[in-house]
Design a protein around this motif. Structure first.
Motif, PDB file in Angstrom:
ATOM      1  N   ARG A  18       0.841  -1.188   0.000  1.00 56.66           N
ATOM      2  CA  ARG A  18       0.000   0.000   0.000  1.00 56.66           C
ATOM      3  C   ARG A  18       0.876   1.237   0.000  1.00 56.66           C
ATOM      4  O   ARG A  18       1.671   1.431   0.926  1.00 56.66           O
ATOM      5  N   LEU A  19       0.739   2.030  -1.015  1.00 56.88           N
ATOM      6  CA  LEU A  19       1.453   3.301  -1.100  1.00 56.88           C
ATOM      7  C   LEU A  19       0.587   4.409  -0.503  1.00 56.88           C
ATOM      8  O   LEU A  19      -0.640   4.372  -0.611  1.00 56.88           O
ATOM      9  N   SER A  20       1.247   5.373   0.106  1.00 60.71           N
ATOM     10  CA  SER A  20       0.569   6.542   0.654  1.00 60.71           C
ATOM     11  C   SER A  20       1.188   7.798   0.071  1.00 60.71           C
ATOM     12  O   SER A  20       2.372   7.822  -0.274  1.00 60.71           O
ATOM     13  N   CYS A  21       0.380   8.829  -0.013  1.00 61.75           N
ATOM     14  CA  CYS A  21       0.866  10.124  -0.479  1.00 61.75           C
ATOM     15  C   CYS A  21       0.192  11.196   0.370  1.00 61.75           C
ATOM     16  O   CYS A  21      -1.024  11.389   0.289  1.00 61.75           O
ATOM     17  N   ALA A  22       0.994  11.845   1.205  1.00 66.64           N
ATOM     18  CA  ALA A  22       0.481  12.883   2.083  1.00 66.64           C
ATOM     19  C   ALA A  22       0.664  14.249   1.424  1.00 66.64           C
ATOM     20  O   ALA A  22       1.748  14.559   0.920  1.00 66.64           O
ATOM     21  N   ALA A  23      -0.380  15.043   1.450  1.00 64.12           N
ATOM     22  CA  ALA A  23      -0.351  16.357   0.802  1.00 64.12           C
ATOM     23  C   ALA A  23      -0.407  17.466   1.836  1.00 64.12           C
ATOM     24  O   ALA A  23      -1.229  17.420   2.757  1.00 64.12           O
ATOM     25  N   SER A  24       0.481  18.422   1.675  1.00 58.82           N
ATOM     26  CA  SER A  24       0.420  19.608   2.518  1.00 58.82           C
ATOM     27  C   SER A  24      -0.251  20.695   1.693  1.00 58.82           C
ATOM     28  O   SER A  24       0.406  21.379   0.895  1.00 58.82           O
ATOM     29  N   VAL A  25      -1.552  20.815   1.852  1.00 56.09           N
ATOM     30  CA  VAL A  25      -2.339  21.736   1.038  1.00 56.09           C
ATOM     31  C   VAL A  25      -3.642  22.024   1.752  1.00 56.09           C
ATOM     32  O   VAL A  25      -4.146  21.180   2.482  1.00 56.09           O
ATOM     33  N   ARG A  26      -4.159  23.216   1.550  1.00 59.49           N
ATOM     34  CA  ARG A  26      -5.486  23.537   2.052  1.00 59.49           C
ATOM     35  C   ARG A  26      -6.510  23.096   1.020  1.00 59.49           C
ATOM     36  O   ARG A  26      -6.251  23.090  -0.161  1.00 59.49           O
ATOM     37  N   SER A  27      -7.673  22.746   1.478  1.00 59.09           N
ATOM     38  CA  SER A  27      -8.756  22.322   0.575  1.00 59.09           C
ATOM     39  C   SER A  27      -8.316  21.151  -0.307  1.00 59.09           C
ATOM     40  O   SER A  27      -8.436  21.198  -1.533  1.00 59.09           O
ATOM     41  N   PHE A  28      -7.831  20.133   0.334  1.00 54.42           N
ATOM     42  CA  PHE A  28      -7.348  18.932  -0.375  1.00 54.42           C
ATOM     43  C   PHE A  28      -8.422  18.366  -1.287  1.00 54.42           C
ATOM     44  O   PHE A  28      -8.128  17.829  -2.360  1.00 54.42           O
ATOM     45  N   ASN A  29      -9.684  18.483  -0.891  1.00 51.36           N
ATOM     46  CA  ASN A  29     -10.760  17.898  -1.696  1.00 51.36           C
ATOM     47  C   ASN A  29     -10.984  18.651  -3.006  1.00 51.36           C
ATOM     48  O   ASN A  29     -11.791  18.222  -3.835  1.00 51.36           O
ATOM     49  N   ASN A  30     -10.309  19.763  -3.227  1.00 48.05           N
ATOM     50  CA  ASN A  30     -10.379  20.461  -4.513  1.00 48.05           C
ATOM     51  C   ASN A  30      -9.431  19.874  -5.543  1.00 48.05           C
ATOM     52  O   ASN A  30      -9.430  20.304  -6.699  1.00 48.05           O
ATOM     53  N   TYR A  31      -8.634  18.917  -5.133  1.00 48.58           N
ATOM     54  CA  TYR A  31      -7.621  18.354  -6.023  1.00 48.58           C
ATOM     55  C   TYR A  31      -7.964  16.921  -6.402  1.00 48.58           C
ATOM     56  O   TYR A  31      -8.253  16.094  -5.533  1.00 48.58           O
ATOM     57  N   TYR A  32      -7.923  16.637  -7.700  1.00 47.91           N
ATOM     58  CA  TYR A  32      -7.961  15.231  -8.092  1.00 47.91           C
ATOM     59  C   TYR A  32      -6.529  14.706  -7.991  1.00 47.91           C
ATOM     60  O   TYR A  32      -5.568  15.445  -8.173  1.00 47.91           O
ATOM     61  N   MET A  33      -6.421  13.443  -7.668  1.00 45.21           N
ATOM     62  CA  MET A  33      -5.117  12.849  -7.391  1.00 45.21           C
ATOM     63  C   MET A  33      -4.851  11.690  -8.338  1.00 45.21           C
ATOM     64  O   MET A  33      -5.767  10.966  -8.722  1.00 45.21           O
ATOM     65  N   GLY A  34      -3.603  11.529  -8.682  1.00 43.65           N
ATOM     66  CA  GLY A  34      -3.231  10.442  -9.568  1.00 43.65           C
ATOM     67  C   GLY A  34      -1.969   9.745  -9.118  1.00 43.65           C
ATOM     68  O   GLY A  34      -1.166  10.313  -8.363  1.00 43.65           O
ATOM     69  N   TRP A  35      -1.830   8.526  -9.550  1.00 45.43           N
ATOM     70  CA  TRP A  35      -0.584   7.769  -9.380  1.00 45.43           C
ATOM     71  C   TRP A  35      -0.053   7.431 -10.776  1.00 45.43           C
ATOM     72  O   TRP A  35      -0.821   7.010 -11.657  1.00 45.43           O
ATOM     73  N   PHE A  36       1.235   7.627 -10.941  1.00 43.79           N
ATOM     74  CA  PHE A  36       1.936   7.271 -12.161  1.00 43.79           C
ATOM     75  C   PHE A  36       3.120   6.403 -11.781  1.00 43.79           C
ATOM     76  O   PHE A  36       3.510   6.353 -10.619  1.00 43.79           O
ATOM     77  N   ARG A  37       3.691   5.729 -12.760  1.00 45.50           N
ATOM     78  CA  ARG A  37       4.886   4.951 -12.488  1.00 45.50           C
ATOM     79  C   ARG A  37       5.842   5.051 -13.661  1.00 45.50           C
ATOM     80  O   ARG A  37       5.427   5.311 -14.798  1.00 45.50           O
ATOM     81  N   GLN A  38       7.102   4.821 -13.359  1.00 46.71           N
ATOM     82  CA  GLN A  38       8.127   4.873 -14.384  1.00 46.71           C
ATOM     83  C   GLN A  38       9.155   3.793 -14.122  1.00 46.71           C
ATOM     84  O   GLN A  38       9.823   3.796 -13.083  1.00 46.71           O
ATOM     85  N   ALA A  39       9.243   2.861 -15.059  1.00 45.29           N
ATOM     86  CA  ALA A  39      10.230   1.792 -14.978  1.00 45.29           C
ATOM     87  C   ALA A  39      11.508   2.251 -15.662  1.00 45.29           C
ATOM     88  O   ALA A  39      11.473   3.138 -16.526  1.00 45.29           O
ATOM     89  N   PRO A  40      12.641   1.660 -15.300  1.00 42.44           N
ATOM     90  CA  PRO A  40      13.909   2.061 -15.926  1.00 42.44           C
ATOM     91  C   PRO A  40      13.851   1.964 -17.443  1.00 42.44           C
ATOM     92  O   PRO A  40      13.412   0.950 -17.994  1.00 42.44           O
ATOM     93  N   GLY A  41      14.242   3.034 -18.112  1.00 43.23           N
ATOM     94  CA  GLY A  41      14.289   3.040 -19.565  1.00 43.23           C
ATOM     95  C   GLY A  41      12.947   3.233 -20.238  1.00 43.23           C
ATOM     96  O   GLY A  41      12.848   3.149 -21.469  1.00 43.23           O
ATOM     97  N   LYS A  42      11.905   3.472 -19.449  1.00 49.42           N
ATOM     98  CA  LYS A  42      10.574   3.636 -20.013  1.00 49.42           C
ATOM     99  C   LYS A  42      10.001   5.002 -19.643  1.00 49.42           C
ATOM    100  O   LYS A  42      10.466   5.659 -18.720  1.00 49.42           O
TER     101      LYS A  42
END
Length: 123
Positions: A18-42
């Motif tokens: 399980r990955l977590s991502c903590a945000a230091s921001v006001r009105s967090f619910n105004n932001y859509y959130m995404g996860w991306f990944r990058q493998a070596p050489g890609k």
């Protein structure tokens, strides 16, 4: 806006993380959130996205049914539960935030990025 990703590590095929991502921001619910990944050489690729309310999601075909994105707006945190992990899931995983609007699958649709957390799936 600062994003801090954590939770990466070494896991055997078929395992979970399980990955977590903590945000230091006001009105967090105004932001859509995404996860991306990058493998070596890609190139960086889209994994999952979640609306500010948490009601709308979008997943890459490669992770559908295995990964779940969620958020806790009271804690300003977004999660990525990864099950049935495969060696091809090995990559650095990045969380990202976009301010208002529709869910985006392209990196250009996000305004803020966290540092990567490395996930290695290997026996």
């Amino acid at each position: 806006v600062q994003l801090q990703a954590s939770g990466g590590g070494l896991v055997q095929p078929g395992g979970s993380l399980r990955l977590s991502c903590a945000a230091s921001v006001r009105s967090f619910n105004n932001y859509y959130m995404g996860w991306f990944r990058q493998a070596p050489g890609k190139e960086r690729e889209f994994v999952a996205a979640l609306s500010g309310s948490g009601r709308r999601t979008n997943y890459a075909d490669s992770v559908k049914g295995r990964f779940t994105i969620s958020r806790d707006n009271a804690e300003n945190t977004v999660y990525l539960q990864m099950n049935s992990l495969k060696p091809e899931d090995t990559a650095a995983y990045y969380c990202a935030a976009g301010y208002v609007g529709t869910l985006r699958v392209d990196p250009m649709g996000y305004d803020y990025w966290g540092q990567g957390t490395l996930v290695t799936v290997s026996s």
